[in-house]
Design an enzyme around this catalytic site. Structure first.
Site: not given
Length: 442
Positions: A153, A212-213, A215, A233
């Site tokens: 994470d 989470w998409g 960088a 999420d």
């Protein structure tokens, strides 16, 4: 240049680094399994995972290819966190009296694999020990325990690890200079560190990056992990947002702009399957599963399995949709070829692209999503489908839900759909052969 052509040209930004190829084929195809978070959150213990593992066998999920039993957050000792002498991360001894290695032995005895969770920050999202700065120790610990899968994470990142430039994952814009290589960003470096240590182990561990998409991970993810989360999420609702979580259609809308990041050895992860839970109707659950399978996302079940309804199990076990997701010859995601309700290339969180296509060893596939709040008839016009152009005038259309042929059609096929349902079609030539085996979604 049309909106769709412009979109697709912008989408071809993936796989700029050499893919992370692992022994024994691990990570070549999307992972299939189950994860504890949706049902149990932090209320976990060894019995939960032993029970789930047996349930996966009993329901036929293991036979269908779902092999990972994944522990999410909250498995550690929140107070002591690490051994004072070795710095090894400590499991909660009350919840896991035989340790994680003892649980791994029991899961492995059923022919399944065990996954675990950590974080590329100082603490996990729930406040347990993270792995930033401890990558070598933690990777070795996980391998020694018999771990097969790591969900990694992106919470609690210290300021000195912040990226130099900002990246907007919703539209792909950034204040970075032209040509900036996001593989050199601090975000990438944090994930590289764990990748490098996992690769040193004598055990292959599938690496799932829950970033989470951020960088522009789609440009460097395939050289770092086997999959990478591409959005926030998921929430068990057809549309809308609940805090930092999202329904099915906002995620599908995002996927329509970033589908091209997926191929063998590296997969966009559109988050866990919410099939049969929350506010999702049966038809919405079908659409959710069909499109995640079509996108070649990892299919990680978040559905409670203790008393799951048989019709929901049958969605998860759909042989033909799983075969598309796991196809051995075509690794690319399905692509949107027409938006339908909106002009091509439109971003719409409630009404995303409706018409998608992809190829498999069995033929050309079309997925048509009824995003309307009423029953609708959607048309697959053969002249519009990239893989069918120039392939012939007549085709057999097969229903992937029922496993039966609908019939022979020329020019088009119309499908009547209930509210928020999805047609999953396979199209072949009249003799049953592939209409265009060399066609690719790229």
């Amino acid at each position: 240049m049309s909106a769709l052509t412009s979109l697709l040209s912008l989408a071809v930004v993936a796989h700029t680094a050499e893919a992370l190829v692992s022994p024994d084929g691990v990570g070549k195809l999307p992972a299939l399994g189950w994860n504890s978070w949706n049902e149990f959150h932090c209320d976990i213990n060894a019995t939960v995972f032993e029970t789930i593992a047996q349930r996966m066998v009993d329901l036929g999920l293991q036979d269908a290819g779902y092999v990972y039993v994944n522990i999410d957050d909250c498995w550690g000792d929140k107070n002591q966190r690490r051994d004072s002498a070795t710095n090894e991360i400590l499991p909660n001894s009350t919840r896991f009296p035989d340790g994680i290695s003892g649980l791994a032995d029991k899961v492995h005895s059923l022919g399944l694999k065990l996954g675990i969770y950590s974080d590329a920050g100082t603490s996990t999202c729930a406040g347990y020990a993270g792995s930033l700065g401890y990558e070598a120790i933690d990777a070795a610990t996980f391998a020694n325990w018999g771990i097969d899968y790591l969900k990694y994470d992106n919470c609690n990142v210290p300021a000195n690890w912040s990226d130099e430039y900002a990246y907007n994952k919703d539209n792909g814009t950034s204040n970075a200079p032209p040509g900036y290589n996001w593989d050199t960003s601090n975000s990438a470096k944090r994930y590289h560190a764990m990748r490098d240590e996992l690769l040193k182990q004598n055990r292959t561990i599938q690496f799932s990056m829950c970033i989470w998409g951020e960088a522009a991970v789609q440009t460097w993810g395939n050289g770092t992990g086997h999959s990478w989360r591409m959005y926030g999420d998921i929430y068990p609702s057809w549309s809308g947002q609940n805090g930092g979580t999202w329904g099915v259609t906002p995620i599908l809308n995002h996927a329509s702009f970033y589908w091209n990041s997926t191929d063998f050895w590296g997969h966009n992860d559109w988050d866990m399957l919410e099939v049969g839970i929350g506010d999702l109707t049966f038809e919405e659950s079908r659409s959710h599963f069909a499109m995640w399978a079509a996108l070649k996302s990892p299919l990680i079940i978040g559905t409670p399995l203790a008393d799951v309804a048989d019709d929901i199990v049958q969605i998860l076990l759909n042989r033909e949709l799983l075969a598309f997701n796991q196809d051995p010859a075509y690794g690319a995601s399905a692509m949107p070829y027409k938006w339908g309700r909106n002009p091509d290339g439109t971003s719409d969180l409630k009404y995303p692209a409706q018409f998608w296509t992809g190829s498999s060893t069995e033929g050309i596939h079309v997925f048509m999503v009824n995003t309307a709040d009423e029953e609708a008839t959607l048309t697959a016009d053969f002249a519009e489908i990239p893989g069918l152009k120039g392939a012939g005038d007549e085709f057999i259309v097969h229903d992937m839900w029922t496993g039966k042929d609908i019939g022979n059609f020329t020019d088009r096929v119309d499908v009547s759909l209930k509210v928020h349902d999805t047609a999953a079609l396979r199209i072949t030539l009249p003799d049953g052969s592939h209409p265009n085996p060399t066609w690719t979604t790229r």
